[in-house]
Each structure stands twice: as structure tokens, then as C-alpha cells.
Design an enzyme around this catalytic site. Structure first.
Site, PDB file in Angstrom:
ATOM      1  N   ARG A 350       0.983  -1.058  -0.084  1.00  0.00           N
ATOM      2  CA  ARG A 350       0.020   0.014  -0.150  1.00  0.00           C
ATOM      3  C   ARG A 350       1.000   1.182  -0.100  1.00  0.00           C
ATOM      4  O   ARG A 350       1.907   1.441   0.829  1.00  0.00           O
ATOM      5  CB  ARG A 350      -0.908   0.004   1.347  1.00  0.00           C
ATOM      6  CG  ARG A 350      -1.781   1.151   1.390  1.00  0.00           C
ATOM      7  CD  ARG A 350      -1.124   2.347   2.379  1.00  0.00           C
ATOM      8  NE  ARG A 350      -2.197   3.157   2.687  1.00  0.00           N
ATOM      9  CZ  ARG A 350      -2.078   4.334   3.476  1.00  0.00           C
ATOM     10  NH1 ARG A 350      -0.666   4.421   3.691  1.00  0.00           N
ATOM     11  NH2 ARG A 350      -2.877   5.219   3.702  1.00  0.00           N
ATOM     12  N   ASP A 352       1.782   4.892   0.762  1.00  0.00           N
ATOM     13  CA  ASP A 352       1.384   6.202   1.385  1.00  0.00           C
ATOM     14  C   ASP A 352       1.298   7.518   0.415  1.00  0.00           C
ATOM     15  O   ASP A 352       2.187   7.431  -0.392  1.00  0.00           O
ATOM     16  CB  ASP A 352       2.333   6.324   2.657  1.00  0.00           C
ATOM     17  CG  ASP A 352       1.994   7.644   3.575  1.00  0.00           C
ATOM     18  OD1 ASP A 352       0.820   7.643   3.865  1.00  0.00           O
ATOM     19  OD2 ASP A 352       2.766   8.294   3.605  1.00  0.00           O
ATOM     20  N   GLU A 381      -2.820   5.248  -1.530  1.00  0.00           N
ATOM     21  CA  GLU A 381      -3.655   6.167  -0.661  1.00  0.00           C
ATOM     22  C   GLU A 381      -4.234   7.333  -1.610  1.00  0.00           C
ATOM     23  O   GLU A 381      -3.087   8.145  -1.843  1.00  0.00           O
ATOM     24  CB  GLU A 381      -2.805   6.553   0.463  1.00  0.00           C
ATOM     25  CG  GLU A 381      -3.732   7.571   1.560  1.00  0.00           C
ATOM     26  CD  GLU A 381      -2.805   8.109   2.397  1.00  0.00           C
ATOM     27  OE1 GLU A 381      -3.274   8.656   3.358  1.00  0.00           O
ATOM     28  OE2 GLU A 381      -1.617   8.251   2.365  1.00  0.00           O
ATOM     29  N   HIS A 455      -6.655   4.765  10.456  1.00  0.00           N
ATOM     30  CA  HIS A 455      -5.857   5.621  11.529  1.00  0.00           C
ATOM     31  C   HIS A 455      -5.866   7.055  11.193  1.00  0.00           C
ATOM     32  O   HIS A 455      -5.363   7.824  12.110  1.00  0.00           O
ATOM     33  CB  HIS A 455      -4.474   4.996  11.360  1.00  0.00           C
ATOM     34  CG  HIS A 455      -3.893   5.183  10.101  1.00  0.00           C
ATOM     35  ND1 HIS A 455      -3.946   4.530   9.028  1.00  0.00           N
ATOM     36  CD2 HIS A 455      -2.711   6.117   9.689  1.00  0.00           C
ATOM     37  CE1 HIS A 455      -3.338   4.984   7.906  1.00  0.00           C
ATOM     38  NE2 HIS A 455      -2.236   5.891   8.369  1.00  0.00           N
ATOM     39  N   ASP A 456      -6.233   7.406  10.130  1.00  0.00           N
ATOM     40  CA  ASP A 456      -6.533   8.857   9.611  1.00  0.00           C
ATOM     41  C   ASP A 456      -7.742   9.587   9.796  1.00  0.00           C
ATOM     42  O   ASP A 456      -7.864  10.661   9.562  1.00  0.00           O
ATOM     43  CB  ASP A 456      -5.878   9.274   8.270  1.00  0.00           C
ATOM     44  CG  ASP A 456      -4.551   9.147   8.216  1.00  0.00           C
ATOM     45  OD1 ASP A 456      -3.522   9.272   9.144  1.00  0.00           O
ATOM     46  OD2 ASP A 456      -3.805   8.394   7.164  1.00  0.00           O
TER      47      ASP A 456
END
Length: 608
Positions: A350, A352, A381, A455-456
Site C-alpha cells: 500500500r 502512502d 492512498e 488510522h487517519d
């Protein structure tokens, strides 16, 4: 004659107006049909602009009954934009009106304007997405783990290798917090002690839950608990374990049919890294220590050594110059970062902040990954509609076929929460989801990593604190096209505002069983039919009820969402959006469906 007296019909969602529907493979011909009635001496022009190539004006010809036709074919990938010009006679004058879309990146019914510059064109995505994402990925249910907060696998519960100038929580049940200075900089990083051995010890739980993929937040050596400030790309953080334990995790997960996906942070590193080395923590000369350092070209200094480009101005995260050959080779070259970890048998990566990475760098990451592994997945992302994202003045090309397989589907999350909480209408959600379906290549749409929180973001049980409405969101997550992903602890009923409160420790033994049961129920539902992972998706709405059909071979499921506190009767003849349902499935639909208050309904109406 006022243009409002003219009957104009165009809807990009309908194959009666644009065929084929949605994103188009390069070299494929598109047919456009627009209905214009009650206009005197009409002339209709289709205006197409292939981005960067100027406008092309195509005269449309009458097919009879007020319908006008033209076609178009593009041989290069990229975005095309189009609108219509209608010229007609009003007494002795020729008047002109313009027909376009409801908004940027939004499809559906036409909007008519008298001024050319008030019109917003429709979008067409031209792509070369011919290699699908791995089947194991599309069939999986994913689970995101923030390692420090998941589970400590040490039998004595001791925390591995505590870091200098950090603090450890007294108990696993503590609430997370930050210690910051007056400039909002974190003074001491905080740790609960979760580790990779803890993930291994909970693999049986994840397997029983129905998980087929684990997305790990970063695990490489760094100073923080979140690890987005990479210190060393080639080393597992000592608080999490080591390479031997990581190999064991891959092996044990594989035995249970679970793939591990790593979080690749290649846009920036940590100030406290062997590459930047702002604090002298590493013996090798870092880019912030000397212009003679081999890492100096990796960074963009405005005034050496203290003024440099960093991620969103966060000085602890110096940006990397991804176009620097030595850095690029370190990541994607032979024996580089991608090759090392992919060779171990992970399921993929994934990326970022993918929208802050050069397109050719993403392509090289995919090439390096696929050179050493069969069927790995590459996820990006991206927080918006990834088909038309512009970042730093450049149109991004993620989904055109040779970069990422999928993006994190934040538009899905935002749409679901907004609708359930009453801040948008069923019609708005229909248009949002149909536009995503229209803009994304089919493979990208069915590969999107769907989430209700990460988590964001705020926890989903904080966003939607009512269980009945939360149940709706959970049901939609597991019946929507794409790959569902559970943020660790959501299935246990964890709450939390944004960072750090959304990153609390998993409440082992204190789960909210009603919520856990809802997740288990919906996972079982998803696994009952390929319709939920592979089937056609036909959304609809009636008044303030939203729903969709999932069709695959002989299977057909009707999903209906009533968010309101009153019961509702769904009348199929009054529903908007079901025009595309094949006749053999339309026969399976009842005339009406009663819906309970604040309810999620999934009905099997498969052909007998």
C-alpha cells in the site's frame, strides 16, 4: 422561443445516451445519443477535448424521433471531457445553448447553460487497465493493523526494546495521548508495546473472523509509534520484532490463507533516519549532516541544513526527491527495498500519499514488485475520486492501467457516513456512487479498498454512535463492490476521535459483542455469493431510501437502506435507477418491499 421550451434529454449513466457505459479502453468506440425535441432547425455539435490536445467538434446527425448521434474513439489513455452545443432558430435569430454535467467528475442528467463558460463538461476515462488485480485480493476481506496498538505477543507482556526519550503506558487499557510543545511538535513518543508476535498470536482469531488479507501500518525502524517517519527501510523496528519474526508471520498467515500487505512510505523519511540523520543517531553521515553525504542529493534544502522541504511542513518528515537516481535505485533497483521484502512472500504494498509520488516512480514500484512475486497487489492512498485527481498541478494517472491496482475508497466511507447521518440525500449518494462507477475502470472499481475508518479518520462508532445506523454502514461495507477492510478494533466497538484517539489499544476481552456479531454476520453474508465480490452493481433510490442490486450469474440480491426513523414501502415502479436491470432479473422483483425503520435489508431474489 425560450430554451426551457425545448425538450432536451441526456444522461451519461444511461446506455440510451452513451454506449458503452463508464470508462473506456483505448481504441474502443463510444456512441453518443442526445434527444432534442421542439427546437426549430436544430444543429447539435458534440465537443470533445482530450486533455492536452484541444477541442474536437463533431456534428451530430439525426436518427429520427428527435435523437441525434455521433461517435468518438481515442487511441491514447487519459481523460476526455465533452459537452454539447445546441443551435436553433428563435424567430429570425440563431440562438445557442450548452449542455453539460452537474459538476466536476459527476455524471448523470444534463445541466443546460446559455454561457459556454458556465458549462462543466462530462468526463470519460480512457484507460489500458487490461491486467486485473489478483483474484486472491478481490476475494479477500482485509484487516488493517496499527501494530503498536494491536497485541503484545510476549508471554511476559514485556515491551521489546523501549526507545530513548519515549514513554510507555502503565496498562494496556490506558487512553492514548501526546506530549507536545507550544509549536505542536511531539516531545515524547508513546508506546503500548504491540508487536509482530502479537499479530501472529491473533492469526487464528483473524482467520475465524474471515480475514484473507492484513494491511499493516509501517513496520520499518523509526522513532515514532506510527512508523511513517522511516528510519531504515531495510530493518524491522526492534520494538515490533525482527526479520525472523516477520518471516514467521508471513508463513503462519499463509497457512491460514491470509496475505500480508506492507505500507510503503516512499515520499518522505524521518528526520531521525540513517538517510537524513538530523540528530546523529546513526554512524553513517546523513544528508542533514554534510553535503558530502551520499544521501544529500535525496533531499531538497532551501538553506542547509535546517531549512528543507518536508511533508506538509512537518519538519520531522523531510521529503525525499523521488527523481534522484540513487534514491530511485535504492527503492526499486536490484536488491532494493521493494525486491527485498516482496521476495519474502508478502501479498503486496500500500503506497502512502500516492498522489504525491511521480507516476513513473509508481510504475517502477509495480514493475519491481511483479518481477519477484506472482500476483502481488499495489494499493494507493488517494482520498478523492482517483480518476481525476490533480496534485501539484499535474493530472494523476494512477488508474489508467500500469500503476496501482486499487485505491483506498474514502469516497465510499464519506458517502455512507454522510447519508446515514442525514447530511446528504439518497439521490446525492446515488449520484456519488454512480459517478465513481462511471469514472473508474471496472477493474479499479471492483478492486477499491473500501473502509469505514482508518488510522487517519474518526472511528466509525464515533461517527455513527447509534447501533441500528452503524449496522447499516457495516452492511453496506460488505455488500458494496470492492474489497472490504476493517480497521482493527472497529469490530470490537472501539471509539475514538482523530489521532491519537483513533489509535487506542485493542480491547481484548472487552469487545462489544453486539457490534462484533454484526461484523461476523455481514462477513458470512458476503461469503455466501460471488455476487458481492464480482456481481454487477445497479444502485437506485426512492425518496430517501437508497439501495442497489448485486447480480452475478443466477444470483441476485436487493440491498435497501432506510436511514429514517419511520417505516417505508419500497415501490419498484417508483424507483429511480433500475432501468439497466436485465429482464430475467426484473421478473424476480416483487412490486413492493416493506422496510423497517433505520434498517439495512439484503434480500435474495435470485432466479429459481
Amino acid at each position: 422561443m425560450n430554451y426551457r421550451d425545448i425538450n432536451i434529454e441526456y444522461n451519461s449513466f444511461s446506455e440510451q445516451h452513451k454506449k458503452p457505459f463508464g470508462a473506456i479502453c483505448t481504441g474502443q468506440e463510444i456512441d453518443f445519443f442526445i434527444r432534442v425535441e421542439d427546437a426549430k432547425d436544430p444543429e447539435i455539435t458534440l465537443v470533445i477535448e482530450r486533455e492536452g490536445h484541444g477541442e474536437q467538434h463533431l456534428k451530430m446527425t439525426s436518427t429520427g424521433s428527435g435523437v441525434y448521434h455521433s461517435n468518438y474513439c481515442a487511441h491514447e489513455s487519459g481523460l476526455c471531457f465533452y459537452f454539447f452545443i445546441i443551435s436553433y432558430t428563435d424567430y429570425d435569430y440563431r440562438r445557442t445553448i450548452y449542455v453539460g454535467s452537474p459538476g466536476h467528475g459527476i455524471g448523470g442528467e444534463q445541466v443546460i447553460k446559455e454561457n459556454r463558460w458556465d458549462i462543466i463538461p462530462y468526463q470519460i476515462t480512457m484507460h489500458n487497465y487490461v491486467e486485473p488485480s489478483p483474484s486472491w485480493y478481490k476475494d479477500a476481506i482485509f484487516y488493517q493493523i496499527f501494530v503498536d496498538r494491536f497485541y503484545n505477543g510476549n508471554e511476559d507482556q514485556k515491551i521489546n526494546n523501549p526507545k530513548k526519550n519515549s514513554f510507555l503506558y502503565a496498562t494496556w487499557d490506558d487512553s492514548p495521548m501526546y506530549i507536545k510543545d507550544n509549536l505542536n511538535n511531539i516531545l515524547r513518543w508513546d508506546f503500548f508495546g504491540g508487536n509482530l508476535l502479537g499479530v501472529i498470536r491473533k492469526l487464528d482469531y483473524l482467520h475465524e473472523l474471515g480475514i484473507g488479507g492484513i494491511y499493516l501500518n509501517p513496520i520499518f525502524k523509526s522513532r515514532s509509534n506510527h512508523k511513517y517517519d522511516t528510519g531504515d527501510y531495510l530493518v524491522i523496528d526492534e520494538m515490533f520484532g525482527n526479520e525472523e519474526i516477520f518471516r514467521m508471520l508471513i508463513s503462519e498467515a499463509d497457512k491460514r490463507g491470509i496475505k500480508i500487505v506492507l505500507d510503503g512510505v516512499f515520499n518522505h523519511v524521518g528526520a531521525d533516519s540513517r538517510y537524513f540523520n538530523a540528530f546523529g543517531s546513526y554512524p553513517e553521515l546523513g544528508g542533514a549532516e554534510s553535503k558530502d553525504s551520499k544521501y544529500y542529493p535525496w533531499f531538497n534544502f532551501f538553506n542547509f541544513p535546517n531549512d528543507y522541504e518536508s511533508w506538509w511542513g512537518v519538519k520531522d518528515l523531510p521529503n525525499v526527491n523521488e527523481n534522484e537516481p540513487s534514491y530511485r535505485n535504492f527503492i526499486v533497483g536490484k536488491d532494493g527495498v521493494i525486491e527485498k521484502w516482496t521476495r519474502m512472500g508478502i501479498g503486496g504494498w500500500r503506497l502512502d500519499v500516492a498522489d504525491e509520488m511521480p507516476d513513473d516512480f509508481i510504475r517502477e514500484i509495480r514493475t519491481a514488485m511483479e518481477a519477484v512475486s506472482e500476483n502481488p497487489v499495489l494499493i494507493g492512498e488517494v482520498w478523492e475520486d482517483a480518476s481525476n485527481k490533480i496534485a501539484y498541478g499535474q493530472r494523476r494517472r494512477y488508474l489508467l492501467g500500469d500503476e496501482i491496482h486499487a485505491t483506498m475508497n474514502y469516497p465510499f466511507k464519506d458517502g455512507v457516513i454522510s447519508f446515514i447521518n442525514g447530511t446528504s440525500r439518497a439521490r446525492d449518494l446515488y449520484t456519488r456512487f454512480m459517478s465513481l462507477k462511471e469514472n473508474y475502470p471496472r477493474e479499479a472499481f471492483y478492486s477499491a479498498l473500501n473502509n469505514l475508518g482508518t488510522h487517519d479518520t474518526r472511528r466509525i462508532f464515533t461517527e455513527i454512535p447509534d447501533f441500528d445506523k452503524l449496522y447499516i454502514a457495516i452492511g453496506m461495507l460488505f455488500t458494496f463492490p470492492g474489497v472490504p477492510c476493517i480497521y482493527y478494533g472497529d469490530e470490537a466497538g472501539m471509539k475514538g476521535e482523530t489521532d491519537p484517539y483513533n489509535r487506542g489499544p485493542y480491547p481484548w476481552g472487552k469487545e462489544k459483542t453486539q457490534i462484533t456479531g454484526a461484523y461476523s454476520e455481514m462477513i458470512r453474508l458476503r461469503k455466501t455469493s460471488n455476487a458481492f465480490s464480482k456481481g454487477d452493481f445497479i444502485p437506485f433510490y426512492q425518496e430517501n431510501v437508497f439501495g442497489y442490486l448485486r447480480l452475478y450469474e443466477n444470483d441476485c440480491y436487493l440491498v435497501a437502506v432506510n436511514r429514517d426513523p419511520e417505516e417505508f414501502r419500497l415501490v419498484i415502479n417508483d424507483v429511480i435507477g433500475l432501468e439497466a436491470v436485465p429482464e430475467e432479473f426484473r421478473k424476480c422483483l416483487a412490486d413492493e418491499y416493506p422496510l423497517s425503520r433505520a434498517s439495512f435489508s439484503c434480500m435474495n431474489i435470485s432466479k429459481k
